[in-house]
Scaffold this motif. Structure first.
Motif, PDB file in Angstrom:
ATOM      1  N   GLU A  24      70.986  32.650 -31.036  1.00 50.24           N
ATOM      2  CA  GLU A  24      71.637  31.865 -31.107  1.00 50.24           C
ATOM      3  C   GLU A  24      72.709  32.480 -32.324  1.00 50.24           C
ATOM      4  OE1 GLU A  24      74.927  28.554 -28.672  1.00 50.24           O
ATOM      5  OE2 GLU A  24      72.923  27.986 -29.182  1.00 50.24           O
ATOM      6  N   GLU A  25      72.317  31.839 -33.983  1.00 49.00           N
ATOM      7  CA  GLU A  25      72.824  31.977 -34.956  1.00 49.00           C
ATOM      8  C   GLU A  25      72.814  33.602 -34.837  1.00 49.00           C
ATOM      9  OE1 GLU A  25      74.897  30.901 -37.979  1.00 49.00           O
ATOM     10  OE2 GLU A  25      74.746  29.793 -36.023  1.00 49.00           O
ATOM     11  N   LEU A  26      71.832  34.576 -34.324  1.00 43.24           N
ATOM     12  CA  LEU A  26      71.615  36.397 -34.801  1.00 43.24           C
ATOM     13  C   LEU A  26      72.881  36.420 -34.176  1.00 43.24           C
ATOM     14  CD1 LEU A  26      68.326  36.491 -34.973  1.00 43.24           C
ATOM     15  CD2 LEU A  26      69.959  36.462 -36.925  1.00 43.24           C
ATOM     16  N   LEU A  27      72.736  36.072 -32.952  1.00 44.72           N
ATOM     17  CA  LEU A  27      74.183  36.983 -32.021  1.00 44.72           C
ATOM     18  C   LEU A  27      75.613  36.176 -32.413  1.00 44.72           C
ATOM     19  CD1 LEU A  27      71.380  36.549 -28.165  1.00 44.72           C
ATOM     20  CD2 LEU A  27      72.007  38.311 -30.201  1.00 44.72           C
ATOM     21  N   ARG A  28      75.561  34.473 -32.652  1.00 46.32           N
ATOM     22  CA  ARG A  28      76.965  34.035 -32.221  1.00 46.32           C
ATOM     23  C   ARG A  28      77.089  35.177 -33.974  1.00 46.32           C
ATOM     24  NH1 ARG A  28      79.725  32.138 -36.045  1.00 46.32           N
ATOM     25  NH2 ARG A  28      77.975  31.242 -38.084  1.00 46.32           N
ATOM     26  N   GLU A  57      64.330  40.151 -17.131  1.00 41.74           N
ATOM     27  CA  GLU A  57      65.394  40.573 -17.937  1.00 41.74           C
ATOM     28  C   GLU A  57      66.798  40.737 -18.369  1.00 41.74           C
ATOM     29  OE1 GLU A  57      63.508  41.927 -15.118  1.00 41.74           O
ATOM     30  OE2 GLU A  57      62.590  43.041 -16.146  1.00 41.74           O
ATOM     31  N   THR A  58      66.644  39.496 -17.575  1.00 43.20           N
ATOM     32  CA  THR A  58      68.332  39.156 -17.522  1.00 43.20           C
ATOM     33  C   THR A  58      68.697  37.635 -18.342  1.00 43.20           C
ATOM     34  OG1 THR A  58      68.714  37.569 -15.560  1.00 43.20           O
ATOM     35  CG2 THR A  58      69.632  40.659 -16.069  1.00 43.20           C
ATOM     36  N   ARG A  63      72.366  33.684 -20.862  1.00 44.62           N
ATOM     37  CA  ARG A  63      72.584  32.668 -21.305  1.00 44.62           C
ATOM     38  C   ARG A  63      73.259  32.583 -22.492  1.00 44.62           C
ATOM     39  NH1 ARG A  63      70.046  27.706 -22.254  1.00 44.62           N
ATOM     40  NH2 ARG A  63      70.437  27.288 -24.420  1.00 44.62           N
ATOM     41  N   TRP A  64      73.676  33.906 -23.626  1.00 43.42           N
ATOM     42  CA  TRP A  64      74.711  34.263 -24.153  1.00 43.42           C
ATOM     43  C   TRP A  64      75.151  35.623 -24.338  1.00 43.42           C
ATOM     44  CZ3 TRP A  64      69.041  33.159 -26.468  1.00 43.42           C
ATOM     45  CH2 TRP A  64      69.462  31.942 -27.110  1.00 43.42           C
ATOM     46  N   ARG A  65      75.628  36.115 -23.315  1.00 41.44           N
ATOM     47  CA  ARG A  65      76.610  37.237 -22.807  1.00 41.44           C
ATOM     48  C   ARG A  65      78.049  37.056 -23.087  1.00 41.44           C
ATOM     49  NH1 ARG A  65      77.160  39.273 -17.984  1.00 41.44           N
ATOM     50  NH2 ARG A  65      75.320  38.376 -17.255  1.00 41.44           N
ATOM     51  N   LEU A  71      71.694  41.729 -27.103  1.00 38.96           N
ATOM     52  CA  LEU A  71      70.499  41.221 -27.415  1.00 38.96           C
ATOM     53  C   LEU A  71      69.653  42.238 -25.902  1.00 38.96           C
ATOM     54  CD1 LEU A  71      68.507  39.187 -27.673  1.00 38.96           C
ATOM     55  CD2 LEU A  71      69.086  38.595 -25.372  1.00 38.96           C
ATOM     56  N   ILE A  72      68.748  42.954 -26.862  1.00 39.45           N
ATOM     57  CA  ILE A  72      68.031  43.619 -26.080  1.00 39.45           C
ATOM     58  C   ILE A  72      66.119  43.229 -26.300  1.00 39.45           C
ATOM     59  CG2 ILE A  72      66.697  45.964 -25.870  1.00 39.45           C
ATOM     60  CD1 ILE A  72      69.307  46.537 -28.563  1.00 39.45           C
TER      61      ILE A  72
END
Length: 199
Positions: A24-28, A57-58, A63-65, A71-72
């Motif tokens: 979550e932090e990396l994506l944020r 796959e999803t 969750r973090w869209r 995110l891959i």
């Protein structure tokens, strides 16, 4: 902040909250994250978080869209994935949590799936690799494997929370461990209050 590229691997050890906090932090922060989850880790997600993991796959992407990062998700058996090659530039990788079985394979130079291959690439290319073991107590075999990896530059960050920052919730403890992993990958953050000497 310039976006970077990271790999996060999740194995079947207990401690999924640490990985979710890190992701979550990396994506944020807007980074690109390549995620690899072992079969045992999917089960841990179901047991520890009661997640429905039938559509793999999803499950993470949904969750973090809303976050700016990318995110891959790579299937564990996809040994032809981008992160399986040293020619694909990656800024760092964390295996969080890291099972003793995965740690032993990495110490022996074995790679039987994409997670282990991606970690082996980090080692051979001299890139930052952080392992977060959660097993306790640790056997002499576990300790010897950690020492072997540490001697070649792999960072071992056991899931050991501190209490000087006066955690008040379970999330505070989880954020501390995830923050320590980010420190080792040179990613700035504010997940926990740092020690600044006596008040």
């Amino acid at each position: 902040m310039n976006a970077k590229r990271f790999v996060v691997g999740m194995t079947g050890a207990s401690g999924a909250p640490y990985a979710l906090c890190l992701l979550e932090e990396l994506l944020r922060q807007g980074h690109e994250v390549h995620l690899v989850v072992t079969e045992a880790a999917w089960r841990v997600l179901k047991e520890e978080h009661d997640w429905d993991v039938s559509v793999r796959e999803t499950v993470f992407r949904d969750r973090w869209r809303h976050l700016p990062g990318r995110l891959i998700h790579h299937p564990i058996k996809d040994i032809g994935a981008s992160i399986a090659s040293g020619s694909y530039p990656v800024d760092g990788m964390a295996v969080i949590p890291c099972s003793m079985g995965t740690l032993a394979k990495l110490a022996a130079g074995l790679s039987t799936n994409l997670l282990e291959r991606a970690a082996d690439v980090m080692i051979k290319e001299g890139r930052p690799l952080v392992l977060v073991p959660r097993e306790t107590p640790l056997s002499p075999v576990h300790l010897e494997n950690m020492l072997r990896l540490s001697r070649i530059g792999v960072k071992i960050v056991p899931a050991m929370p501190a209490f000087y920052h006066r955690p008040e919730t379970l999330d505070d403890i989880v954020r501390f461990v995830a923050g320590k992993v980010l420190d080792q990958m040179s990613v700035p953050h504010q997940l926990y209050r740092r020690w600044e000497g006596r008040r």
